[in-house]
Scaffold this active site. Structure first.
Site, short mmCIF file in Angstrom:
data_model
loop_
_atom_site.label_atom_id
_atom_site.label_comp_id
_atom_site.label_asym_id
_atom_site.label_seq_id
_atom_site.Cartn_x
_atom_site.Cartn_y
_atom_site.Cartn_z
N ASP A 74 -15.55 -2.94 -0.55
CA ASP A 74 -15.44 -2.47 0.82
C ASP A 74 -16.44 -2.23 1.45
O ASP A 74 -16.98 -1.61 1.31
CB ASP A 74 -14.22 -1.46 0.67
CG ASP A 74 -13.17 -1.83 -0.15
OD1 ASP A 74 -12.69 -2.86 -0.46
OD2 ASP A 74 -12.61 -0.74 -0.85
N ASP A 113 1.02 -1.06 -0.08
CA ASP A 113 0.18 -0.05 -0.08
C ASP A 113 1.00 1.28 0.06
O ASP A 113 1.89 1.43 0.93
CB ASP A 113 -1.01 -0.04 1.52
CG ASP A 113 -1.78 -1.08 1.19
OD1 ASP A 113 -1.87 -1.84 0.16
OD2 ASP A 113 -2.38 -1.39 2.26
#
Length: 244
Positions: free
Chosen positions: A130, A8
């Site tokens: 998500d 990330d």
């Protein structure tokens, strides 16, 4: 079940945030490319690379770093974060990504997903679902998209996508453990392969995930904090495959 290390990227660095909130979590490295190369040296089969600035702010600020990772690595990579147009997606794919991950753009415009599937092939598209407490989120997990996890899965069910990426935002980056109810519900509701992320803290969590039928798990904080090694996780996943 495959085990996918995550890389990330925020402000040019490899980080792991807690529940996606800027300013939380840990800085893993100032060099995300080296982190990606590390996971390859450890035997990763697939990498998960996300431009967090793109996901949060809608601007792919780390695209040069993502491009460099794609140039340097030799294994399949799934890339997400701030991909809002067909042109964005095709660029990432042309640079070497095996799949693009669509989140905000997918839940705001289903036609965009269909258009990209036609242009690139649905087998190269992953839709990110998500959610927090079963409600799907967008814009870096800050805004509700208006619908449940299962409702959104059914919206994309017939497109023949490569997969759904389900992140349980409530526990993402916390290493608090997994919550199986949402995972089982999604896996049972769709024919599309499901990848899961969020809260993984132990090999026991991975074993329980393998029993749900998920196609893969994206793991970040637990690997970076040394809760288990990638090799240990892969051995567990391989044993689960043999028993299936």
């Amino acid at each position: 079940m495959i085990v996918v290390p995550s890389v990330d990227i925020k402000d040019g660095r490899c980080v792991k945030l807690v529940q996606g909130k800027p300013g939380t979590g840990i800085v893993v490295s100032d060099d995300p490319v080296k982190v990606a190369e590390h996971w390859i040296s450890e035997g990763a089969e697939v990498l998960h690379v996300v431009d967090l600035d793109g996901a949060i702010y809608g601007e792919r600020r780390n695209s040069p770093i993502v491009s460099q990772i794609l140039k340097e690595v030799s294994i399949p990579v799934q890339v997400g974060g701030g991909i809002r147009t067909v042109e964005d997606a095709l660029t990432v794919l042309s640079e070497g990504a095996s799949w693009v991950i669509l989140g905000t753009a997918a839940v705001e415009n289903r036609e965009f997903v269909k258009e990209l599937a036609r242009a690139a092939g649905p087998e190269r598209v992953i839709v990110s679902l998500d959610s927090r407490r079963g409600r799907v989120l967008k814009h870096g997990w800050r805004v509700e998209a208006g619908g449940s996890l299962i409702q959104w899965a059914r919206t994309f069910e017939n497109l023949g996508l490569a997969g759904f990426l389900f992140t349980d935002v409530k526990v993402e980056g916390t290493m608090e453990g997994i919550r199986l109810n949402y995972i089982k519900e999604l896996v049972n509701a769709t024919r599309i392969p499901v990848l899961y992320a969020g809260g993984i803290s132990s090999l026991d969590d991975l074993a329980r995930l393998a029993e749900t039928g998920v196609h893969g798990v994206v793991v970040g904080m637990a690997l970076y904090e040394g809760r288990f090694s990638l090799k240990e996780a892969q051995e567990l996943a391989e044993n689960a495959r043999r028993r299936a």
